[in-house]
Design an enzyme around this catalytic site. Structure first.
Site, short mmCIF file in Angstrom:
data_model
loop_
_atom_site.label_atom_id
_atom_site.label_comp_id
_atom_site.label_asym_id
_atom_site.label_seq_id
_atom_site.Cartn_x
_atom_site.Cartn_y
_atom_site.Cartn_z
N HIS A 64 36.97 45.03 46.72
CA HIS A 64 35.77 45.59 46.08
C HIS A 64 34.50 45.24 46.84
O HIS A 64 34.34 44.15 47.39
CB HIS A 64 35.71 45.21 44.60
CG HIS A 64 35.29 43.82 44.25
ND1 HIS A 64 33.97 43.44 44.16
CD2 HIS A 64 36.01 42.72 43.90
CE1 HIS A 64 33.89 42.18 43.78
NE2 HIS A 64 35.11 41.71 43.63
N ASP A 175 31.91 36.76 47.17
CA ASP A 175 32.65 37.54 46.18
C ASP A 175 31.96 38.91 46.08
O ASP A 175 30.95 39.04 45.40
CB ASP A 175 32.63 36.81 44.84
CG ASP A 175 33.35 37.55 43.72
OD1 ASP A 175 34.06 38.53 44.02
OD2 ASP A 175 33.18 37.16 42.56
N GLU A 207 33.86 46.73 40.54
CA GLU A 207 34.88 45.79 40.07
C GLU A 207 34.29 44.80 39.09
O GLU A 207 34.94 44.42 38.09
CB GLU A 207 35.49 45.05 41.26
CG GLU A 207 36.71 44.18 40.92
CD GLU A 207 36.38 42.74 40.54
OE1 GLU A 207 37.29 42.00 40.14
OE2 GLU A 207 35.18 42.35 40.62
N GLU A 208 33.07 44.36 39.36
CA GLU A 208 32.48 43.29 38.56
C GLU A 208 32.17 43.71 37.12
O GLU A 208 31.85 42.86 36.28
CB GLU A 208 31.20 42.77 39.24
CG GLU A 208 31.43 42.09 40.57
CD GLU A 208 32.10 40.73 40.46
OE1 GLU A 208 32.37 40.30 39.33
OE2 GLU A 208 32.36 40.11 41.50
N ASP A 230 40.66 39.27 47.14
CA ASP A 230 39.50 38.80 46.40
C ASP A 230 39.27 37.32 46.66
O ASP A 230 40.03 36.68 47.39
CB ASP A 230 39.72 39.04 44.90
CG ASP A 230 38.42 39.34 44.14
OD1 ASP A 230 37.38 38.74 44.47
OD2 ASP A 230 38.45 40.17 43.21
N HIS A 318 30.01 32.92 41.94
CA HIS A 318 28.98 33.64 41.20
C HIS A 318 27.64 32.91 41.25
O HIS A 318 26.87 32.89 40.28
CB HIS A 318 29.40 33.92 39.75
CG HIS A 318 30.31 35.11 39.63
ND1 HIS A 318 30.43 35.85 38.49
CD2 HIS A 318 31.15 35.69 40.53
CE1 HIS A 318 31.29 36.84 38.67
NE2 HIS A 318 31.75 36.74 39.91
#
Length: 343
Positions: A64, A175, A207-208, A230, A318
């Site tokens: 992604h 990410d 994706e998130e 990922d 994140h």
């Protein structure tokens, strides 16, 4: 290791639904690696490399493109910009951040802070409070002029540089620009080799916010094997019990067995493990109690597919200080290339 490419991927803004800059960077980078490159209606970049077999098996890597970020929800008369998150944030990581507000007229630098009193005039109770994500706003330093330059729906991302620190790489958006890098570099590693299988690399959107681009891409491709590429947690840091660390940095790629979105195909997990042992590629099995990734979308699309995850352990996920170990990234690249060559 092509870290210049990883740097460019990480520093290019692209939140869910606004992946176009990342997509165009990847499109230019993969020229000559695939037999067909198309963009689907969801904005995912679908890349196909033909196999040499009859009725070839379809192998799909799902990588992604989006990073967690924000969309502008309101601009006050005084020019303060309010946001809605697209992706999961811990508000404790948002204090006093520099951001980039991406508008049709160009990118604007700003600072993000929560509403309320600064420490000099805050009460003891004020200092204990952790604001909600929606209480944060952006100050562009433009005053009222901000209303003429920023629109509802504009993208906002963290504005932090890509760093190399010894054997580690630190950046926002590792990410999942790690996966974009792996999707490119693992196929580049095939060189002139043509596996029997038909290889698809889908650089997916959104994706998130729920594996959205992966669902439509996988339904279109209908893979026999889906590989979700990922990041995963590396909680090998102070304050986390050993049983919750997920991965240890420097011990190889993560062979992802389970999370809350899927359970990997048992035989496929064993195939990757056997191949890693044979090629002396370091690895570690991984599981997550919560969270999901694009491999689940491939597994559940149309009539279904065998699926597994290949992941890279990432500290401080994140946040703007996401950290990976270079050897883990290299191991993930090497196992993906070896798997494609074996098919």
């Amino acid at each position: 290791m092509n870290l210049d490419l990883l740097r460019a991927l990480c520093e290019t803004p692209g939140v869910p639904g606004h992946e176009d800059r990342v997509r165009e960077l990847i499109r230019a980078e993969v020229e000559g690696l695939f037999d067909e490159v198309t963009t689907d209606p969801m904005g995912s970049l679908l890349c196909r490399r033909d196999g040499k077999g009859d009725a070839p098996e379809r192998i799909m890597l799902l990588c992604h493109m989006d990073e967690i970020g924000f969309l502008v929800s309101h601009v006050t008369d005084k020019g303060f910009v309010y946001l809605q998150p697209v992706g999961g944030f811990d508000p404790r990581n948002l204090f006093s951040r520099r951001v980039l507000v991406c508008t049709e007229g160009g990118d604007l630098k700003g600072v993000m802070n929560p509403g309320g009193r600064p420490i000099h005039i805050a009460s003891p109770e004020d200092r204990k409070k952790v604001p909600e994500v929606t209480e944060f706003f952006v100050d562009l330093g433009l005053g009222e002029a901000a209303k003429d330059r920023v629109r509802v729906g504009d993208m906002v991302v963290m504005d932090e540089p890509f760093l190399e620190m010894g054997d580690k790489v630190v950046s926002k958006a590792l990410d999942n620009r790690i996966a974009c890098w792996l999707g490119i570099e693992s196929v580049r590693g095939l060189k002139k080799t043509r596996p029997k299988a038909e290889v698809h690399v889908a650089f997916t959107s959104q994706e998130e916010v729920g594996l959205r681009g992966a669902r439509t891409a996988a339904y279109r491709i209908k893979p026999d094997i889906g590989i979700g590429v990922d990041t995963t947690l590396a909680c090998d840091t102070p304050g986390v019990p050993e049983q919750d660390r997920t991965t240890v940095q420097g011990q190889g790629f993560g062979l992802h067995v389970r999370d809350s979105s899927f359970i990997a195909d048992k035989a496929l997990v064993q195939e990757f493990e056997d191949l890693a042992v044979k090629r002396r590629i370091p690895f570690q099995r991984t599981m997550l109690r919560a969270g999901g990734q694009d491999g689940a979308a491939a597994q559940q699309a149309a009539a279904g597919a065998r699926a597994v995850g290949i992941v890279v352990g990432t500290r401080y996920i994140h946040t703007v200080t996401e950290m990976i170990h270079k050897t883990d990234l290299a191991a993930a690249r090497d196992i993906l290339t070896a798997f494609l060559k074996a098919h």
